[in-house]
Design a protein around this motif. Sequence first.
Motif, short mmCIF file in Angstrom:
data_model
loop_
_atom_site.label_atom_id
_atom_site.label_comp_id
_atom_site.label_asym_id
_atom_site.label_seq_id
_atom_site.Cartn_x
_atom_site.Cartn_y
_atom_site.Cartn_z
N TRP A 77 -0.19 3.27 -9.47
CA TRP A 77 -1.26 2.32 -9.81
C TRP A 77 -2.32 3.00 -10.68
N VAL A 79 4.42 -4.29 -2.92
CA VAL A 79 3.11 -4.92 -2.92
C VAL A 79 3.23 -6.43 -2.71
N LEU A 81 -3.97 1.50 0.56
CA LEU A 81 -3.21 0.99 -0.57
C LEU A 81 -3.48 -0.49 -0.78
N ARG A 82 -3.42 -1.26 0.30
CA ARG A 82 -3.63 -2.71 0.16
C ARG A 82 -5.05 -3.05 -0.28
N ALA A 101 4.08 4.75 -0.01
CA ALA A 101 2.71 4.26 -0.15
C ALA A 101 1.87 5.18 -1.03
N HIS A 124 7.59 -0.58 -6.32
CA HIS A 124 6.23 -0.88 -5.92
C HIS A 124 5.85 -2.34 -6.17
N ALA A 177 2.87 4.77 -4.56
CA ALA A 177 2.38 3.49 -5.10
C ALA A 177 0.95 3.64 -5.60
N LEU A 178 0.13 4.41 -4.89
CA LEU A 178 -1.23 4.66 -5.36
C LEU A 178 -1.23 5.52 -6.61
N TYR A 224 -5.15 -2.38 -3.97
CA TYR A 224 -4.38 -3.39 -4.69
C TYR A 224 -4.94 -4.79 -4.45
#
Length: 257
Positions: A158, A131, A224-225, A151, A127, A154-155, A228
């Motif tokens: 996080w 990212v 996600l973006r 994805a 990740h 990754a969340l 982040y």
Amino acid sequence: MTLEHAVYCDELVRQTTELRGHLSGADLSATVPTCPDWTLRKLVLHVGEAHRWVDHIVRTRATGMVEPKYVPGAGGPESEDAAVLDAWLAEGAELCAAALREAGPDLAVWSWAGDTTASFWSRRMTHETAVHRADAAGTVGAPYTLPADVAADALDEWLGLVTFVQKFKKTGSPLGEPGQSLHLHATDAPDAEWFIEIGDEGFTWRHAHEKATVAVRGPLADVLRVFYRRLPADTPAVEVIGDAAVLDQWLTTASFG
């Protein structure tokens, strides 16, 4: 969701290959808008250093913190040649993935988080790379996509890391007011939803579809973006419903640093 250790190892290399693709022919002195203190070259050095640092931690079975400056080759090549930098980045990813594969998921090694196994690092490096690939893609104007399972994970990661940091953080701004909540809803991936509830002592989260103080809806990679801070919350592909100030507070204060 959590992917298999071997999948993370493969994805780490794949994400690095895609990152290298974004950088091919790019001006490496260009400023990265989402990391304005960095140029593209510094972004590459950061990612490559992380790969070699983790390779060293896992390969040496480190049980304590290792400063990256003591890891051979982690500082990057002396040459300014873009091809040399590209080869260095590719090699570091392969070394890291190979060390993680050889170690297996359950090997006990040092980490800065609560999970002190090699599988923490295979997930984290996947990740980390994905990212920062978003940083590079945004800088050069390349499209950015991620497999839905990567994805979503990754969340998950996080939120897990922010939970860990909040547990031990003694100072700093709160993530929000007790009773406030956030809902993340991916419109292009089944069951990719997160409900975050802020309480008196931190926050909790779960996969759920529930009414929240503020909701963020859009394609999973874009959600996600945004979360982040790699896309602005008002990006056209994403819809923010409800009290945007709650989202702003979260985005301003949530960190695992």
